[in-house]
Every structure is written in structure tokens, then in C-alpha cells.
Design an enzyme around this catalytic site. Structure first.
Site, short mmCIF file in Angstrom:
data_model
loop_
_atom_site.label_atom_id
_atom_site.label_comp_id
_atom_site.label_asym_id
_atom_site.label_seq_id
_atom_site.Cartn_x
_atom_site.Cartn_y
_atom_site.Cartn_z
N ASP A 102 -15.09 13.00 36.19
CA ASP A 102 -16.23 12.08 36.23
C ASP A 102 -15.80 10.80 35.52
OD1 ASP A 102 -17.30 14.52 37.07
OD2 ASP A 102 -19.19 14.26 35.99
N LYS A 167 -22.65 9.37 40.63
CA LYS A 167 -23.40 9.99 39.53
C LYS A 167 -24.17 8.90 38.78
CE LYS A 167 -22.28 12.35 35.12
NZ LYS A 167 -21.21 13.02 34.35
N LYS A 201 -25.03 13.13 41.95
CA LYS A 201 -25.24 13.85 40.70
C LYS A 201 -26.13 13.05 39.76
CE LYS A 201 -22.73 15.66 36.62
NZ LYS A 201 -21.40 15.98 36.05
#
EC number: 4.1.2.4
Length: 259
Positions: A102, A167, A201
Site C-alpha cells: 500500500d 485506497k 479499499k
């Protein structure tokens, strides 16, 4: 089974169970691995700092859940615009054995008008992840971008540069995931026609089964009823797990942080 228990069970299977605190220890990460193997099934992944990956791999294997994926973070949480450092951190995370990375998008550079560096950082990190067979999630930090046009732009740039997921948040700023930012980001995935390749996400601030159900309903509405699965949707959370388990009849379980 009520709609809420169904949503809770699904949300649990989509969790990236997270600890990203300055005081993380081997003991805390070991406990997180144990929590990821819940009485209602495994979470999709755990998300931890890179240095803990070898320990987590060992604990997950020893407890019989080697399939739980290990995610980590790079360029985190600042989202600086130094490509060499972001790439070096990503390569180090992959060397530690991350299944998923990430990376924080250089959102302040975008706010200052620089679209290119975001593309370049995501593309470089994606190339490294692709070689290692790892997924790349790009954190655009919606709570700092604030402007819907910037949230859309960061999402589009990340997707064009190869992101496997977009995300919302690091969980380290005052405003993290919101339904409003989620809707903008899901709409970009839909409008670009990349729903097969790109997931979403929400992270930080999703703390209850009811809140998780709202995000799942939003994804179903925008992306269609069969889109949500662990390859296309994750929740970045820690305190959510205890609430999901309580909703499913397992009593209140405390988690390690408020993310």
C-alpha cells in the site's frame, strides 16, 4: 441470517486487519496474526510495517493460515514526492516478502499542480510489484485532497499508472474514509471500465458492521451485485473486527488500535 449478519460475515472476509503504530512490537504483530484467524473465518490480509513481515509469515504458517495475505505500507504516511525513496521502500517491502504493498500517492504534489510525479511513482512501484507477483494498492489520502476533482484525478492517475487497488486513506490524518469519497472513487473505477482489474479499499474510520454494510451497499450499487470480493474490495481497519465478531455473536473483542 439477517442482512447485517451477512454483511458482517462478508466484511470480515474482506478485512486487511491492520496495526501501523509507532509502538508496534513482535508481540502485538503476533497477536494480530492470531486475531486474523477468527472464529468466523480468516480476514483477507493483515497490514503491518515491513520489518514485521518475516515474523508474521512464520506465525501465520504455524497457526495453519498461510493463505492470509501480508500487506505493508511504503512512502507512508507522508506521501512525499521522492520517486527513488518510494521505490526503494517498495523494493525493500517486497524483499521482506510482502504479498501486497500500500503506497501513499504524492497527494501534496498533486494539490500543487504536479500530476506527473504521482503517475511516475505509482508506475515504478507497480513494475516492482508485478515482477514480485504482489498487488499494489495506492493510498490517495482523500481527507487531505478534499476537493472531489482532486480525488477523481488522483484515482484516475493511479489507475492509469497500474494500481491494482485505490485506497482512501492512511488512517493517520484527521479525516479518513467517508462514503462521499468512496462514491467518487468507485465511480472512477466504473467510468474507466476497469472493474475487472482495479479494486477499492476504504481505510480508517470504518468501525462497525453497520458502517461496513453501507460501503458494501455503495459498491454493489455502483459496480453491480457480483463485484465485491477479496480481489476487488478490502476494508483497512483494526477496531472493526471486534464489532463484526460481536455482531456475529462472539462477544466484544478489543483490537489493538482505533484505526
Amino acid at each position: 441470517m439477517t442482512d447485517l449478519t451477512a454483511a458482517a460475515r462478508l466484511a470480515l472476509s474482506l478485512m486487511d486487519l491492520t496495526t501501523l503504530n509507532d509502538d508496534d512490537t513482535d508481540e502485538k504483530v503476533t497477536k494480530l496474526c492470531h486475531q486474523a484467524k477468527s472464529p468466523e473465518g480468516n480476514t483477507a490480509a493483515i497490514c503491518i510495517y515491513p520489518r514485521f513481515i518475516p515474523l508474521a509469515r512464520k506465525v501465520l504458517r504455524e497457526q495453519g493460515t498461510p493463505e492470509i495475505r501480508i500487506a505493508t505500507v511504503t512512502n507512508f504516511p507522508h506521501g512525499n514526492d521522492d520517486l527513488d525513496i518510494a521505490l526503494a521502500e517498495t523494493n525493500a517491502a517486497l524483499a521482506y516478502g510482502a504479498d501486497e504493498v500500500d503506497v501513499v500517492f504524492p497527494y501534496r504534489a498533486l494539490m500543487a499542480g504536479n500530476e506527473q510525479i504521482g503517475f511516475d511513482i505509482v508506475k515504478a512501484c507497480k513494475d516492482a510489484c508485478a515482477k514480485a507477483g504482489a498487488l499494489l494498492k495506492v493510498i490517495i489520502e482523500t481527507g487531505e485532497l478534499k476537493d472531489p476533482a482532486l480525488i477523481r484525478k488522483a484515482s484516475e492517475i493511479s489507475i492509469k499508472a497500474g494500481a491494482d487497488f485505490i485506497k482512501t486513506s492512511t488512517g493517520k490524518v484527521p479525516v479518513n474514509a467517508t462514503l462521499e469519497s468512496a462514491e467518487l472513487m468507485l465511480q472512477v473505477i466504473h467510468d474507466m471500465g476497469v472493474g475487472k482489474e482495479v479494486g477499492f479499499k476504504p481505510a480508517g474510520g470504518v468501525r462497525t458492521a453497520e458502517e461496513a454494510a453501507q460501503y458494501l451497499a455503495l459498491a454493489n450499487r455502483i459496480m453491480g451485485d457480483n463485484w465485491v470480493d477479496a480481489r476487488h474490495f478490502r476494508f483497512g481497519a483494526s477496531s472493526l473486527l471486534g464489532n463484526l465478531l460481536a455482531t456475529l455473536g462472539h462477544g466484544e473483542q478489543k483490537s489493538s488500535s482505533g484505526y
